[in-house]
Structure formats: C-alpha cells, structure tokens
Design a protein around this motif. Structure first.
Motif, PDB file in Angstrom:
ATOM      1  N   UNK A   1     -72.290 -68.048   2.473  1.00  0.00           N
ATOM      2  CA  UNK A   1     -71.355 -68.703   1.561  1.00  0.00           C
ATOM      3  C   UNK A   1     -71.461 -68.150   0.131  1.00  0.00           C
ATOM      4  N   UNK A   2     -72.628 -67.640  -0.219  1.00  0.00           N
ATOM      5  CA  UNK A   2     -72.851 -67.153  -1.586  1.00  0.00           C
ATOM      6  C   UNK A   2     -71.865 -66.038  -1.905  1.00  0.00           C
ATOM      7  N   UNK A   3     -71.190 -66.192  -3.033  1.00  0.00           N
ATOM      8  CA  UNK A   3     -70.202 -65.250  -3.546  1.00  0.00           C
ATOM      9  C   UNK A   3     -68.927 -65.192  -2.698  1.00  0.00           C
TER      10      UNK A   3
ATOM     11  N   UNK B   1     -64.574 -72.023   8.324  1.00  0.00           N
ATOM     12  CA  UNK B   1     -65.262 -71.167   7.350  1.00  0.00           C
ATOM     13  C   UNK B   1     -64.996 -69.691   7.646  1.00  0.00           C
ATOM     14  N   UNK B   2     -64.232 -69.021   6.769  1.00  0.00           N
ATOM     15  CA  UNK B   2     -63.950 -67.602   6.999  1.00  0.00           C
ATOM     16  C   UNK B   2     -65.184 -66.708   6.853  1.00  0.00           C
ATOM     17  N   UNK B   3     -66.228 -67.208   6.205  1.00  0.00           N
ATOM     18  CA  UNK B   3     -67.446 -66.412   6.001  1.00  0.00           C
ATOM     19  C   UNK B   3     -68.499 -66.653   7.086  1.00  0.00           C
ATOM     20  N   UNK B   4     -68.197 -67.532   8.041  1.00  0.00           N
ATOM     21  CA  UNK B   4     -69.166 -67.887   9.089  1.00  0.00           C
ATOM     22  C   UNK B   4     -70.485 -68.362   8.499  1.00  0.00           C
TER      23      UNK B   4
ATOM     24  N   UNK C   1     -72.324 -73.330  -8.264  1.00  0.00           N
ATOM     25  CA  UNK C   1     -71.567 -72.296  -8.966  1.00  0.00           C
ATOM     26  C   UNK C   1     -71.022 -71.232  -8.005  1.00  0.00           C
ATOM     27  N   UNK C   2     -71.833 -70.810  -7.010  1.00  0.00           N
ATOM     28  CA  UNK C   2     -71.356 -69.752  -6.122  1.00  0.00           C
ATOM     29  C   UNK C   2     -71.586 -70.036  -4.638  1.00  0.00           C
ATOM     30  N   UNK C   3     -71.775 -71.312  -4.308  1.00  0.00           N
ATOM     31  CA  UNK C   3     -72.049 -71.691  -2.919  1.00  0.00           C
ATOM     32  C   UNK C   3     -71.761 -73.172  -2.719  1.00  0.00           C
TER      33      UNK C   3
ATOM     34  N   UNK D   1     -67.802 -59.430  -0.172  1.00  0.00           N
ATOM     35  CA  UNK D   1     -69.116 -60.016   0.103  1.00  0.00           C
ATOM     36  C   UNK D   1     -69.220 -60.570   1.516  1.00  0.00           C
ATOM     37  N   UNK D   2     -68.103 -60.638   2.229  1.00  0.00           N
ATOM     38  CA  UNK D   2     -68.109 -61.184   3.595  1.00  0.00           C
ATOM     39  C   UNK D   2     -69.030 -60.342   4.492  1.00  0.00           C
ATOM     40  N   UNK D   3     -69.997 -61.006   5.112  1.00  0.00           N
ATOM     41  CA  UNK D   3     -70.893 -60.349   6.046  1.00  0.00           C
ATOM     42  C   UNK D   3     -72.050 -59.592   5.430  1.00  0.00           C
TER      43      UNK D   3
END
Length: 117
Positions: free
Chosen positions: A9-11, A50-53, A30-32, A98-100
């Motif tokens: 989730x970060x970024x 969640x698109x970021x898994x 702030x970023x998560x 940042x994904x993955x």
C-alpha cells in the motif's frame, strides 16, 4: 481472522477499499492505509478492491511476520484518522510505478493522513 494492509500500500494508497468496507475500519496515514483488526468483521470485500494487492487475510502470515503486520495495523489504526470515502485526487501520481515494488517499508511514514475531515 482479520484482514491486514501490508507495505504494498505504501506510495500507492488507492483508497478503493474504504468505500466498500461495511464497518469503516480503515485508517489513513500519509502514504499508507491500515485496517483496525478489532473493528474488521472479516467480510473480505476490501481485498479484491485493492489494485495494489496490499490487503491480505491474517492467515497469509505466520510467526514474526504476522506479529509485525498485526502490530502495524493495530498501532496506526489507533492514532491515524478514520477514512470512509475515496479521494482519487490524493492517490499518488506515481502510484502505478510503485505497484509491485518489493521492500517498500523503508518509505513508510508515521505521519497521519487527512482522514474524512
């Protein structure tokens, strides 16, 4: 069982998950985002959103790793503001880049997000 948010989730912080949560158990940094494990009713509707898994059931982890992510979600849900509405304008512009990406914990910020205010 409960669901936990991990460093994927970060970024990224897409916020799709907060709109579907029936018990409003997401909290914003702030970023998560994190989930309050005590408030979570284990319905699982957030996980596929969640698109970021970045959302996983606690059974995904064992031992020290489970203890670590449980503590992150518990501790920060106690101090960060609640979020129930998605704000696409606050998703980082470079979220897809940042994904993955592995090892994003080094970018973690303890600062709170805006929440629903």
């Amino acid at each position: 069982m409960t669901y936990l948010v991990n460093d994927q989730c970060i970024k990224c912080k897409h916020m799709d998950c907060v709109e579907v949560c029936p018990v409003d158990c997401f909290y914003e940094g702030e970023n998560m985002l994190v989930i309050n494990p005590i408030e979570c009713i284990d319905c699982g509707v957030c996980e596929p959103e969640c698109p970021a898994d970045a959302i996983v059931p606690d059974t995904h982890y064992k031992g020290d790793e489970l203890e670590f992510w449980m503590k992150v979600n518990t501790d920060y849900s106690d101090i960060w503001p609640n979020i129930t509405e998605m704000r696409p304008s606050d998703t980082p512009k470079d979220a897809e880049e940042w994904h993955g990406v592995e090892g994003k914990w080094e970018y973690f910020s303890e600062k709170p997000g805006k929440g629903d205010s």
